[in-house]
Design a protein around this motif. Structure first.
Motif, PDB file in Angstrom:
ATOM      1  N   SER A  93       0.768  -1.298   0.149  1.00  0.00           N
ATOM      2  CA  SER A  93      -0.001   0.079  -0.124  1.00  0.00           C
ATOM      3  C   SER A  93       1.008   1.370   0.023  1.00  0.00           C
ATOM      4  N   VAL A  94       0.285   2.324  -0.287  1.00  0.00           N
ATOM      5  CA  VAL A  94       0.912   3.761  -0.413  1.00  0.00           C
ATOM      6  C   VAL A  94      -0.046   4.845   0.074  1.00  0.00           C
ATOM      7  N   PHE A  95       0.345   5.549   0.956  1.00  0.00           N
ATOM      8  CA  PHE A  95      -0.641   6.574   1.417  1.00  0.00           C
ATOM      9  C   PHE A  95       0.114   7.899   0.852  1.00  0.00           C
ATOM     10  N   GLY A  96      -0.933   8.809   0.241  1.00  0.00           N
ATOM     11  CA  GLY A  96      -0.451   9.971  -0.200  1.00  0.00           C
ATOM     12  C   GLY A  96      -1.437  11.204   0.241  1.00  0.00           C
ATOM     13  N   VAL A  97      -0.927  12.349   0.152  1.00  0.00           N
ATOM     14  CA  VAL A  97      -1.574  13.679   0.383  1.00  0.00           C
ATOM     15  C   VAL A  97      -1.293  14.315  -1.139  1.00  0.00           C
ATOM     16  N   LYS A  98      -2.236  14.633  -1.816  1.00  0.00           N
ATOM     17  CA  LYS A  98      -2.450  15.568  -3.017  1.00  0.00           C
ATOM     18  C   LYS A  98      -2.711  16.973  -2.574  1.00  0.00           C
ATOM     19  N   PHE A  99      -1.769  17.912  -2.745  1.00  0.00           N
ATOM     20  CA  PHE A  99      -1.903  19.308  -2.553  1.00  0.00           C
ATOM     21  C   PHE A  99      -2.796  19.717  -3.634  1.00  0.00           C
ATOM     22  N   LYS A 100      -3.314  20.815  -3.576  1.00  0.00           N
ATOM     23  CA  LYS A 100      -3.845  21.837  -4.577  1.00  0.00           C
ATOM     24  C   LYS A 100      -2.634  22.292  -5.506  1.00  0.00           C
ATOM     25  N   PRO A 101      -2.994  22.849  -6.495  1.00  0.00           N
ATOM     26  CA  PRO A 101      -2.063  23.665  -7.298  1.00  0.00           C
ATOM     27  C   PRO A 101      -1.891  24.919  -6.295  1.00  0.00           C
ATOM     28  N   GLY A 102      -0.411  24.952  -6.234  1.00  0.00           N
ATOM     29  CA  GLY A 102      -0.228  26.252  -5.402  1.00  0.00           C
ATOM     30  C   GLY A 102      -0.289  26.015  -3.750  1.00  0.00           C
ATOM     31  N   GLY A 103      -0.767  24.917  -3.495  1.00  0.00           N
ATOM     32  CA  GLY A 103      -1.112  24.572  -2.085  1.00  0.00           C
ATOM     33  C   GLY A 103       0.069  24.319  -1.259  1.00  0.00           C
ATOM     34  N   PHE A 104       1.056  23.807  -1.900  1.00  0.00           N
ATOM     35  CA  PHE A 104       2.212  23.172  -1.203  1.00  0.00           C
ATOM     36  C   PHE A 104       3.264  24.360  -0.843  1.00  0.00           C
ATOM     37  N   TYR A 105       3.342  25.518  -1.776  1.00  0.00           N
ATOM     38  CA  TYR A 105       4.201  26.418  -1.292  1.00  0.00           C
ATOM     39  C   TYR A 105       4.124  27.191  -0.025  1.00  0.00           C
ATOM     40  N   PRO A 106       2.884  27.436   0.595  1.00  0.00           N
ATOM     41  CA  PRO A 106       3.065  28.061   1.862  1.00  0.00           C
ATOM     42  C   PRO A 106       3.680  27.486   2.952  1.00  0.00           C
ATOM     43  N   PHE A 107       3.981  26.089   2.509  1.00  0.00           N
ATOM     44  CA  PHE A 107       4.447  25.088   3.537  1.00  0.00           C
ATOM     45  C   PHE A 107       6.046  25.484   3.826  1.00  0.00           C
ATOM     46  N   ILE A 108       6.585  25.725   2.436  1.00  0.00           N
ATOM     47  CA  ILE A 108       8.095  25.748   2.415  1.00  0.00           C
ATOM     48  C   ILE A 108       8.531  27.105   2.209  1.00  0.00           C
ATOM     49  N   ARG A 109       7.851  28.034   1.511  1.00  0.00           N
ATOM     50  CA  ARG A 109       8.314  29.398   0.899  1.00  0.00           C
ATOM     51  C   ARG A 109       9.530  29.499   0.332  1.00  0.00           C
ATOM     52  N   THR A 110       9.391  28.461  -0.533  1.00  0.00           N
ATOM     53  CA  THR A 110      10.528  28.216  -1.769  1.00  0.00           C
ATOM     54  C   THR A 110      10.048  27.884  -2.781  1.00  0.00           C
ATOM     55  N   PRO A 111      10.612  28.179  -4.007  1.00  0.00           N
ATOM     56  CA  PRO A 111       9.740  28.014  -5.262  1.00  0.00           C
ATOM     57  C   PRO A 111       9.473  26.482  -5.286  1.00  0.00           C
ATOM     58  N   VAL A 112       8.481  25.925  -5.894  1.00  0.00           N
ATOM     59  CA  VAL A 112       8.152  24.693  -5.901  1.00  0.00           C
ATOM     60  C   VAL A 112       8.775  24.103  -7.165  1.00  0.00           C
ATOM     61  N   SER A 113       9.209  24.743  -7.985  1.00  0.00           N
ATOM     62  CA  SER A 113       9.949  24.339  -9.169  1.00  0.00           C
ATOM     63  C   SER A 113      11.321  23.812  -8.618  1.00  0.00           C
ATOM     64  N   THR A 114      11.865  23.879  -7.487  1.00  0.00           N
ATOM     65  CA  THR A 114      13.232  23.362  -7.144  1.00  0.00           C
ATOM     66  C   THR A 114      12.918  21.631  -6.614  1.00  0.00           C
ATOM     67  N   LEU A 115      11.615  21.577  -6.743  1.00  0.00           N
ATOM     68  CA  LEU A 115      11.283  20.089  -6.434  1.00  0.00           C
ATOM     69  C   LEU A 115      11.292  19.154  -7.733  1.00  0.00           C
ATOM     70  N   TYR A 116      11.341  19.834  -8.723  1.00  0.00           N
ATOM     71  CA  TYR A 116      11.168  19.263 -10.131  1.00  0.00           C
ATOM     72  C   TYR A 116      12.407  18.323 -10.274  1.00  0.00           C
ATOM     73  N   GLY A 117      12.236  17.096 -10.305  1.00  0.00           N
ATOM     74  CA  GLY A 117      13.091  15.926 -10.381  1.00  0.00           C
ATOM     75  C   GLY A 117      14.012  15.843  -9.149  1.00  0.00           C
ATOM     76  N   ASN A 118      13.487  16.599  -8.098  1.00  0.00           N
ATOM     77  CA  ASN A 118      14.540  16.610  -6.752  1.00  0.00           C
ATOM     78  C   ASN A 118      13.553  16.465  -5.669  1.00  0.00           C
ATOM     79  N   PRO A 119      12.863  15.416  -5.165  1.00  0.00           N
ATOM     80  CA  PRO A 119      11.857  14.977  -4.119  1.00  0.00           C
ATOM     81  C   PRO A 119      12.712  15.634  -2.941  1.00  0.00           C
ATOM     82  N   LEU A 120      11.660  16.168  -1.925  1.00  0.00           N
ATOM     83  CA  LEU A 120      12.058  16.949  -0.712  1.00  0.00           C
ATOM     84  C   LEU A 120      11.683  15.891   0.596  1.00  0.00           C
ATOM     85  N   ASN A 121      12.787  16.029   1.376  1.00  0.00           N
ATOM     86  CA  ASN A 121      12.587  15.020   2.729  1.00  0.00           C
ATOM     87  C   ASN A 121      11.567  15.646   3.472  1.00  0.00           C
TER      88      ASN A 121
END
Length: 214
Positions: A93-121
């Protein structure tokens, strides 16, 4: 806590889901009101292919960040611009959280483009390590308990309101609802926003360009 019907099996993002319908189940659950502007839904995938050959599950891209809790592979994954596949085998099994477009940025305050091909711990965002999340969300227990745990964990780290995140979510929804619109310039005109500003906004909040979303 609001939950979706357990019988719901959304196919959005997945191709040929019915191929393994009797052995492969995808369900989703609505977040609490406090998270509703940032989180689209929680999702749980489970499968049992014991005694059967593995098969590839195809996933089409979407402009959302996902927290994916999987044994030995728990990360925040940014949006992808390409279809990808993974091989479903055995039982798991896998558990997931799908954020709305733009909804994850407020948690990190870093451009979400930095996650492209670079998953975040996860530890840098939720102050909890991956093995603990995997044990809590992939072990025994009901879906409702797992969803409640993750909802409360996110609420503990709930960022201040961000009007820009809500705006971006509305723009992406507009794109989804206007499939005949194929040019970024047309999107900019529809929202009375300069193209460069729109591109910067998407780079920061969505992680991929408006053209790629279109």
């Amino acid at each position: 806590m609001k939950h979706a019907d357990h019988a719901v099996r959304p196919s959005m993002g997945l191709l040929n889901l019915d191929e393994g319908d009797n052995r492969y189940c995808l369900t989703r659950y609505a977040p609490s009101e406090a998270l509703s502007s940032l989180v689209k839904h929680f999702w749980i995938v489970s499968w049992d292919l014991t005694g059967h050959d593995p098969y590839p599950q195809h996933v089409v891209p979407n402009p959302c960040v996902n927290l994916v809790v999987e044994r030995g592979n728990t990360f925040f994954f940014g949006p992808s611009g390409q279809k990808f596949s993974y091989l479903v085998r055995g039982k798991g099994s896998v558990f997931g959280v799908k954020f709305k477009p733009g909804g994850f940025y407020p948690f990190i305050r870093t451009p979400v483009s930095t996650l492209y091909g670079n998953p975040l711990n996860v530890s840098g965002v939720l102050d909890v390590d991956a093995p603990l999340l995997e044990e809590r969300l992939l072990g025994d227990g009901s879906d409702a308990d797992k969803v409640s745990y993750m909802d409360q964990l996110l609420c503990k780290h709930l960022p201040p309101p961000d009007d820009q995140a809500i705006l971006v979510s509305q723009i992406v929804l507009y794109i989804e609802q206007h499939r005949d619109m194929l040019r970024v310039d047309d999107l900019s005109a529809s929202w009375n926003m300069h193209t460069r500003k729109l591109q910067r906004l998407f780079n920061q909040y969505v992680g991929i360009s408006p053209k790629m979303v279109i």
